[in-house]
Design an enzyme around this catalytic site. Structure first.
Site, mmCIF file in Angstrom:
data_model
loop_
_atom_site.group_PDB
_atom_site.id
_atom_site.type_symbol
_atom_site.label_atom_id
_atom_site.label_comp_id
_atom_site.label_asym_id
_atom_site.label_seq_id
_atom_site.Cartn_x
_atom_site.Cartn_y
_atom_site.Cartn_z
ATOM 1 N N VAL A 182 -1.593 8.286 -3.153
ATOM 2 C CA VAL A 182 -0.458 7.947 -2.301
ATOM 3 C C VAL A 182 0.826 8.221 -3.084
ATOM 4 O O VAL A 182 0.983 7.739 -4.199
ATOM 5 C CB VAL A 182 -0.504 6.467 -1.869
ATOM 6 C CG1 VAL A 182 0.686 6.130 -0.979
ATOM 7 C CG2 VAL A 182 -1.806 6.173 -1.143
ATOM 8 N N VAL A 183 1.726 9.002 -2.494
ATOM 9 C CA VAL A 183 2.943 9.427 -3.178
ATOM 10 C C VAL A 183 4.160 8.994 -2.369
ATOM 11 O O VAL A 183 4.206 9.182 -1.153
ATOM 12 C CB VAL A 183 2.973 10.962 -3.373
ATOM 13 C CG1 VAL A 183 4.181 11.366 -4.206
ATOM 14 C CG2 VAL A 183 1.687 11.433 -4.037
ATOM 15 N N ASP A 187 4.334 9.441 1.717
ATOM 16 C CA ASP A 187 4.906 8.403 2.558
ATOM 17 C C ASP A 187 5.859 8.983 3.598
ATOM 18 O O ASP A 187 6.601 9.931 3.323
ATOM 19 C CB ASP A 187 5.650 7.385 1.685
ATOM 20 C CG ASP A 187 6.049 6.145 2.462
ATOM 21 O OD1 ASP A 187 7.181 6.134 2.985
ATOM 22 O OD2 ASP A 187 5.257 5.205 2.549
ATOM 23 N N GLU A 225 -5.192 -0.583 -0.094
ATOM 24 C CA GLU A 225 -5.018 -1.917 -0.654
ATOM 25 C C GLU A 225 -5.769 -2.993 0.122
ATOM 26 O O GLU A 225 -5.814 -4.139 -0.311
ATOM 27 C CB GLU A 225 -3.528 -2.259 -0.749
ATOM 28 C CG GLU A 225 -2.787 -1.389 -1.749
ATOM 29 C CD GLU A 225 -1.366 -1.843 -1.978
ATOM 30 O OE1 GLU A 225 -0.961 -2.855 -1.348
ATOM 31 O OE2 GLU A 225 -0.667 -1.206 -2.780
ATOM 32 N N LYS A 262 -13.579 -17.699 -6.269
ATOM 33 C CA LYS A 262 -14.493 -17.959 -7.375
ATOM 34 C C LYS A 262 -15.283 -16.715 -7.757
ATOM 35 O O LYS A 262 -15.811 -16.621 -8.856
ATOM 36 C CB LYS A 262 -15.471 -19.073 -6.979
ATOM 37 C CG LYS A 262 -14.834 -20.442 -6.849
ATOM 38 C CD LYS A 262 -14.472 -21.041 -8.205
ATOM 39 C CE LYS A 262 -15.700 -21.533 -8.925
ATOM 40 N NZ LYS A 262 -15.368 -22.203 -10.195
ATOM 41 N N ARG A 273 8.339 -4.847 -10.812
ATOM 42 C CA ARG A 273 7.568 -5.799 -10.000
ATOM 43 C C ARG A 273 6.495 -6.492 -10.842
ATOM 44 O O ARG A 273 5.338 -6.598 -10.454
ATOM 45 C CB ARG A 273 6.966 -5.114 -8.779
ATOM 46 C CG ARG A 273 8.004 -4.634 -7.768
ATOM 47 C CD ARG A 273 7.359 -4.080 -6.515
ATOM 48 N NE ARG A 273 6.674 -2.830 -6.776
ATOM 49 C CZ ARG A 273 7.276 -1.642 -6.830
ATOM 50 N NH1 ARG A 273 8.585 -1.550 -6.631
ATOM 51 N NH2 ARG A 273 6.590 -0.547 -7.059
ATOM 52 N N LYS A 278 1.147 1.278 -15.321
ATOM 53 C CA LYS A 278 1.716 2.461 -14.737
ATOM 54 C C LYS A 278 2.372 3.313 -15.807
ATOM 55 O O LYS A 278 2.736 2.821 -16.862
ATOM 56 C CB LYS A 278 2.801 2.098 -13.714
ATOM 57 C CG LYS A 278 2.348 1.278 -12.530
ATOM 58 C CD LYS A 278 3.527 1.013 -11.598
ATOM 59 C CE LYS A 278 3.059 0.334 -10.304
ATOM 60 N NZ LYS A 278 4.183 0.046 -9.408
#
Length: 341
Positions: free
Chosen positions: A125-126, A152, A232, A253, A291, A314
């Site tokens: 995904v870019v 995107d 995701e 758990k 983030r 990253k």
């Protein structure tokens, strides 16, 4: 005697021409005797930009002076300007695909029979930064694999054009033709609960078979086609469907710390700490945080190489291009070293 000398000269000339031919026409079939001629695929100083003044070997070993030099270099304006490659460059460079792949030293043949018999599929995904995308593609590219690229919807036109130009040079790299629609979705099929999770996964063959054959999963994937960032939630949701090999109940758990998983290595800001700290999961970030995730710097490479993960998150040329440059060289040399008899 004169005829013998002429024949010797002719032999030398023909031999030189043959070596030039081999360098400009990479062999595509598997030949064990050809492994000694792979030197043209190695990344050398001639392949780099301003980064090549750094000592990558010393950086990988954590030598303080080498890391200091790299840090000072990355904060200078001229260095950062010269390292950055505009999107338009890739549009122009890929007009001659053969030259582009040759100068960028893409692997155009499988490195082993084992790899050829076990192709991989990648989903990427870019959003922006074509330079980062192209370098990642080159790092993981092999002709037997399949690569699916999603750009995107909100990306700049230059990003879409540049990535389209790059992918057009490879028969096994595809761009998604239909992107995220902005419309509200109906509830998922079979009342499946949608769960979020890691986009980086390692699964069993039985899990893959379920993805290809299970009617519930096929319906879920069809439903997810025009959703935002399906990677995701899709794999995490499938992982919690009863009956799928390796599935578990949707309870925290069952979750494991990502430091034990092999799919992705990431430094979360709140788990970092100084050396010797009993509370820290890993050492402090040498790049910067975006983030709450560490964008790695050259000082993180030694720690990275001590781990067994398949991917690290990253990297960014805008943060530390030296970290990316040195890691690229290391990975290529490691791959080619396995070809030596």
């Amino acid at each position: 005697m004169r005829l013998l000398k002429l024949l010797l000269k002719l032999t030398v000339v023909l031999g030189s021409l043959w070596m030039l031919y081999l360098m400009s026409h990479p062999k595509t079939d598997l030949d064990p005797t050809y492994s000694l001629r792979y030197s043209w695929l190695e990344y050398t100083d001639a392949d780099g930009g301003p980064e090549k003044v750094c000592n990558c070997t010393a950086i990988m070993q954590g030598v303080r002076e080498a890391l200091k030099q790299a840090k000072l270099l990355t904060i200078t304006k001229d260095f950062r300007k010269n390292v950055r490659i505009p999107d338009e460059h890739y549009i122009n460079a890929t007009r001659d695909c053969r030259k582009f792949k040759l100068t960028r030293k893409y692997l155009t043949f499988p490195l082993s029979q084992e790899e050829e018999d076990f192709p991989l599929a990648y989903s990427m995904v870019v959003h922006h930064k074509v330079q980062n995308f192209e370098r990642l593609l080159r790092a993981i590219y092999a002709p037997q694999n399949i690569y699916c690229i999603h750009v995107d919807e909100q990306s700049q036109a230059s990003v879409f054009s540049a990535i389209s130009a790059i992918t057009s040079c490879f028969p096994n790299v595809y761009m998604v033709s239909q992107r995220a629609t902005g419309k509200a979705k109906k509830p998922p099929p079979f009342n499946l609960p949608i769960l979020s999770g890691n986009a980086y996964i390692v699964v069993s063959r039985g899990y893959v078979r379920s993805v290809l054959e299970d009617n519930r999963i096929l319906a879920l994937m069809e439903w997810a086609k025009d959703t935002f960032s399906p990677d995701e939630f899709l794999w995490a949701t499938i992982q919690r469907i009863p009956g799928v090999p390796g599935s578990t109940w949707p309870n925290r758990k069952h979750d494991m710390t990502d430091i034990n998983a092999i799919a992705r290595l990431v430094k979360w800001q709140w788990h970092e700490g100084s050396q010797g700290s009993l509370e820290a999961v890993y050492p402090e970030c040498h790049g910067k945080h975006v983030r709450s995730i560490c964008v790695y710097g050259a000082g993180d490479l030694q720690w990275l190489l001590e781990h067994h993960h398949l991917f690290a998150n990253k990297f960014d040329t805008d943060t530390d291009p030296i970290a990316l440059y040195c890691l690229e060289k290391y990975l290529r040399q490691k791959a080619l070293a396995e070809l030596q008899p």
